[in-house]
Design a protein around this motif. Structure first.
Motif, PDB file in Angstrom:
ATOM      1  N   LEU A 113       8.903   8.189   8.220  1.00  0.00           N
ATOM      2  CA  LEU A 113       8.660   9.567   7.801  1.00  0.00           C
ATOM      3  C   LEU A 113       8.737  10.529   8.977  1.00  0.00           C
ATOM      4  O   LEU A 113       9.233  11.649   8.846  1.00  0.00           O
ATOM      5  CB  LEU A 113       7.282   9.692   7.140  1.00  0.00           C
ATOM      6  CG  LEU A 113       7.081   8.969   5.809  1.00  0.00           C
ATOM      7  CD1 LEU A 113       5.670   9.195   5.312  1.00  0.00           C
ATOM      8  CD2 LEU A 113       8.091   9.448   4.775  1.00  0.00           C
ATOM      9  N   SER A 114       8.199  10.115  10.121  1.00  0.00           N
ATOM     10  CA  SER A 114       8.199  10.933  11.330  1.00  0.00           C
ATOM     11  C   SER A 114       8.051   9.993  12.519  1.00  0.00           C
ATOM     12  O   SER A 114       8.165   8.770  12.381  1.00  0.00           O
ATOM     13  CB  SER A 114       7.060  11.959  11.289  1.00  0.00           C
ATOM     14  OG  SER A 114       5.797  11.306  11.380  1.00  0.00           O
ATOM     15  N   ASN A 115       7.770  10.555  13.691  1.00  0.00           N
ATOM     16  CA  ASN A 115       7.608   9.723  14.880  1.00  0.00           C
ATOM     17  C   ASN A 115       6.390   8.817  14.808  1.00  0.00           C
ATOM     18  O   ASN A 115       6.317   7.801  15.504  1.00  0.00           O
ATOM     19  CB  ASN A 115       7.494  10.610  16.127  1.00  0.00           C
ATOM     20  CG  ASN A 115       8.789  11.346  16.418  1.00  0.00           C
ATOM     21  OD1 ASN A 115       9.849  10.975  15.919  1.00  0.00           O
ATOM     22  ND2 ASN A 115       8.696  12.398  17.217  1.00  0.00           N
ATOM     23  N   LYS A 116       5.403   9.173  13.995  1.00  0.00           N
ATOM     24  CA  LYS A 116       4.140   8.441  13.957  1.00  0.00           C
ATOM     25  C   LYS A 116       3.805   7.850  12.589  1.00  0.00           C
ATOM     26  O   LYS A 116       2.869   7.049  12.485  1.00  0.00           O
ATOM     27  CB  LYS A 116       2.997   9.368  14.389  1.00  0.00           C
ATOM     28  CG  LYS A 116       3.064   9.825  15.842  1.00  0.00           C
ATOM     29  CD  LYS A 116       2.867   8.664  16.804  1.00  0.00           C
ATOM     30  CE  LYS A 116       2.831   9.124  18.246  1.00  0.00           C
ATOM     31  NZ  LYS A 116       2.646   8.000  19.194  1.00  0.00           N
ATOM     32  N   PHE A 117       4.516   8.225  11.544  1.00  0.00           N
ATOM     33  CA  PHE A 117       4.164   7.786  10.198  1.00  0.00           C
ATOM     34  C   PHE A 117       5.342   7.077   9.538  1.00  0.00           C
ATOM     35  O   PHE A 117       6.507   7.414   9.770  1.00  0.00           O
ATOM     36  CB  PHE A 117       3.741   8.964   9.325  1.00  0.00           C
ATOM     37  CG  PHE A 117       2.411   9.550   9.688  1.00  0.00           C
ATOM     38  CD1 PHE A 117       1.242   9.052   9.118  1.00  0.00           C
ATOM     39  CD2 PHE A 117       2.324  10.591  10.602  1.00  0.00           C
ATOM     40  CE1 PHE A 117       0.009   9.594   9.450  1.00  0.00           C
ATOM     41  CE2 PHE A 117       1.095  11.131  10.940  1.00  0.00           C
ATOM     42  CZ  PHE A 117      -0.061  10.635  10.364  1.00  0.00           C
ATOM     43  N   ALA A 118       4.999   6.088   8.693  1.00  0.00           N
ATOM     44  CA  ALA A 118       6.014   5.387   7.908  1.00  0.00           C
ATOM     45  C   ALA A 118       5.392   4.911   6.596  1.00  0.00           C
ATOM     46  O   ALA A 118       4.201   4.587   6.543  1.00  0.00           O
ATOM     47  CB  ALA A 118       6.583   4.200   8.682  1.00  0.00           C
ATOM     48  N   LEU A 119       6.196   4.916   5.565  1.00  0.00           N
ATOM     49  CA  LEU A 119       5.812   4.300   4.301  1.00  0.00           C
ATOM     50  C   LEU A 119       6.289   2.849   4.299  1.00  0.00           C
ATOM     51  O   LEU A 119       7.242   2.496   4.999  1.00  0.00           O
ATOM     52  CB  LEU A 119       6.438   5.043   3.123  1.00  0.00           C
ATOM     53  CG  LEU A 119       5.982   6.480   2.873  1.00  0.00           C
ATOM     54  CD1 LEU A 119       6.822   7.112   1.772  1.00  0.00           C
ATOM     55  CD2 LEU A 119       4.509   6.517   2.500  1.00  0.00           C
ATOM     56  N   PHE A 120       5.634   2.004   3.488  1.00  0.00           N
ATOM     57  CA  PHE A 120       6.127   0.640   3.332  1.00  0.00           C
ATOM     58  C   PHE A 120       5.841   0.145   1.922  1.00  0.00           C
ATOM     59  O   PHE A 120       4.948   0.631   1.241  1.00  0.00           O
ATOM     60  CB  PHE A 120       5.515  -0.312   4.370  1.00  0.00           C
ATOM     61  CG  PHE A 120       4.030  -0.511   4.249  1.00  0.00           C
ATOM     62  CD1 PHE A 120       3.491  -1.414   3.348  1.00  0.00           C
ATOM     63  CD2 PHE A 120       3.152   0.205   5.053  1.00  0.00           C
ATOM     64  CE1 PHE A 120       2.132  -1.617   3.245  1.00  0.00           C
ATOM     65  CE2 PHE A 120       1.789   0.021   4.964  1.00  0.00           C
ATOM     66  CZ  PHE A 120       1.270  -0.890   4.056  1.00  0.00           C
ATOM     67  N   ALA A 121       6.647  -0.803   1.508  1.00  0.00           N
ATOM     68  CA  ALA A 121       6.433  -1.515   0.243  1.00  0.00           C
ATOM     69  C   ALA A 121       6.280  -2.986   0.579  1.00  0.00           C
ATOM     70  O   ALA A 121       7.130  -3.562   1.270  1.00  0.00           O
ATOM     71  CB  ALA A 121       7.601  -1.296  -0.707  1.00  0.00           C
ATOM     72  N   GLU A 122       5.194  -3.587   0.101  1.00  0.00           N
ATOM     73  CA  GLU A 122       4.879  -4.978   0.443  1.00  0.00           C
ATOM     74  C   GLU A 122       4.789  -5.819  -0.831  1.00  0.00           C
ATOM     75  O   GLU A 122       4.147  -5.429  -1.801  1.00  0.00           O
ATOM     76  CB  GLU A 122       3.565  -5.042   1.207  1.00  0.00           C
ATOM     77  CG  GLU A 122       3.146  -6.453   1.595  1.00  0.00           C
ATOM     78  CD  GLU A 122       1.792  -6.476   2.282  1.00  0.00           C
ATOM     79  OE1 GLU A 122       1.750  -6.157   3.483  1.00  0.00           O
ATOM     80  OE2 GLU A 122       0.780  -6.782   1.617  1.00  0.00           O
ATOM     81  N   GLY A 123       5.400  -6.973  -0.799  1.00  0.00           N
ATOM     82  CA  GLY A 123       5.311  -7.920  -1.897  1.00  0.00           C
ATOM     83  C   GLY A 123       4.765  -9.252  -1.412  1.00  0.00           C
ATOM     84  O   GLY A 123       5.137  -9.723  -0.331  1.00  0.00           O
ATOM     85  N   LYS A 124       3.860  -9.831  -2.198  1.00  0.00           N
ATOM     86  CA  LYS A 124       3.283 -11.133  -1.859  1.00  0.00           C
ATOM     87  C   LYS A 124       3.278 -12.008  -3.109  1.00  0.00           C
ATOM     88  O   LYS A 124       3.155 -11.528  -4.230  1.00  0.00           O
ATOM     89  CB  LYS A 124       1.850 -10.982  -1.335  1.00  0.00           C
ATOM     90  CG  LYS A 124       1.721 -10.217  -0.054  1.00  0.00           C
ATOM     91  CD  LYS A 124       0.341 -10.351   0.564  1.00  0.00           C
ATOM     92  CE  LYS A 124      -0.747  -9.788  -0.321  1.00  0.00           C
ATOM     93  NZ  LYS A 124      -2.085  -9.844   0.321  1.00  0.00           N
ATOM     94  N   ALA A 125       3.374 -13.306  -2.904  1.00  0.00           N
ATOM     95  CA  ALA A 125       3.301 -14.273  -3.999  1.00  0.00           C
ATOM     96  C   ALA A 125       2.801 -15.587  -3.436  1.00  0.00           C
ATOM     97  O   ALA A 125       2.817 -15.815  -2.224  1.00  0.00           O
ATOM     98  CB  ALA A 125       4.662 -14.451  -4.669  1.00  0.00           C
ATOM     99  N   GLY A 126       2.339 -16.467  -4.336  1.00  0.00           N
ATOM    100  CA  GLY A 126       1.870 -17.766  -3.865  1.00  0.00           C
ATOM    101  C   GLY A 126       0.859 -18.388  -4.791  1.00  0.00           C
ATOM    102  O   GLY A 126       0.887 -18.171  -6.009  1.00  0.00           O
ATOM    103  N   PHE A 127      -0.063 -19.154  -4.201  1.00  0.00           N
ATOM    104  CA  PHE A 127      -1.071 -19.886  -4.956  1.00  0.00           C
ATOM    105  C   PHE A 127      -2.464 -19.330  -4.653  1.00  0.00           C
ATOM    106  O   PHE A 127      -2.751 -18.926  -3.520  1.00  0.00           O
ATOM    107  CB  PHE A 127      -1.032 -21.377  -4.605  1.00  0.00           C
ATOM    108  CG  PHE A 127       0.248 -22.064  -4.991  1.00  0.00           C
ATOM    109  CD1 PHE A 127       0.417 -22.549  -6.282  1.00  0.00           C
ATOM    110  CD2 PHE A 127       1.269 -22.215  -4.074  1.00  0.00           C
ATOM    111  CE1 PHE A 127       1.594 -23.186  -6.649  1.00  0.00           C
ATOM    112  CE2 PHE A 127       2.450 -22.852  -4.429  1.00  0.00           C
ATOM    113  CZ  PHE A 127       2.610 -23.333  -5.721  1.00  0.00           C
ATOM    114  N   ALA A 128      -3.308 -19.325  -5.675  1.00  0.00           N
ATOM    115  CA  ALA A 128      -4.697 -18.886  -5.522  1.00  0.00           C
ATOM    116  C   ALA A 128      -5.621 -19.932  -6.122  1.00  0.00           C
ATOM    117  O   ALA A 128      -5.433 -20.363  -7.271  1.00  0.00           O
ATOM    118  CB  ALA A 128      -4.914 -17.537  -6.213  1.00  0.00           C
TER     119      ALA A 128
END
Length: 221
Positions: A113-128
């Motif tokens: 987004l700028s020099n100090k900020f960013a967006l992210f999208a995170e995906g996780k999967a597995g066993f619980a």
């Protein structure tokens, strides 16, 4: 000439600010969150979770790795007959506590987004691995419409336990602030959650509110 030099300097600053997101970098992070909600006038839910993850940037702005964490949730229900409403009385309360330990692969993609900020999208999967304990208590001279409660001047107390392995998946958008090249302060929302037990059906929950926000820190090296 001065304008050109300033432009080059600005580009160098912008690129160096996100050098930690380039291919070959490594990532280690930890997040924690707590929540409280009241689905109705008789219930309240409290929860807490902590997770950590490690990863490697296989390309610019894309990190893949492993995530593991712990979740705690308590659902309390309590109902009591209104005083003077009739000659019957009841008090019913129940508590369900669940502990969940999960592990699985994760992937995260950043958008600057700028020099100090960013967006992210995170995906996780597995066993619980989920362990649940449920306690139910009823005392009174009549029932209040719950078919599980006894009738007429009695008391009932029961406890049930269950354990099981489930598949899970989550999708989480987030915002990260970089006070330095090596450190990122994160705010993440668990927006979409999927869970499927081996002995029961699946469950998908879409939820984007302050009760599902996690605060964390990421280290880039």
């Amino acid at each position: 000439m001065k304008t050109i030099l300033l432009t080059i300097l600005a580009l160098l600053v912008a690129s160096s600010s996100f050098a930690q997101l380039q291919s070959g970098s490594r990532f280690a992070g930890i997040q924690a969150g707590a929540g409280f909600s009241k689905p109705d006038e008789f219930s309240k839910i409290t929860s807490f979770e902590v997770a950590s993850s490690v990863g490697y940037f296989i390309k610019d702005k894309l990190v893949v790795g492993l995530s593991y964490g712990y979740q705690y949730a308590a659902n309390r229900q309590e109902r009591t007959s209104a005083p003077g409403s009739s000659n019957t009385f009841y008090h019913y309360d129940s508590k369900t506590i669940a502990h969940s330990y999960n592990i699985g692969p994760m992937a995260r993609y950043y958008v600057s987004l700028s020099n100090k900020f960013a967006l992210f999208a995170e995906g996780k999967a597995g066993f619980a691995w989920i362990s649940t304990r449920a306690e139910h208590n009823f005392i009174g001279t009549g029932q209040f419409g719950d078919p599980t409660t006894p009738t007429g001047g009695s008391q009932s107390l029961s406890t049930a336990r269950s354990k099981g392995l489930s598949l899970f998946g989550t999708l989480s958008p987030g915002l990260v602030f970089f006070p330095s090249d090596r450190l990122g302060i994160e705010l993440k929302a668990n927006a979409l959650n999927y869970q499927s037990g081996f002995n029961r059906g699946s469950d998908t929950e879409a939820n984007l509110n302050v009760h599902r926000m996690n605060l964390g820190a990421g280290f880039y090296f």
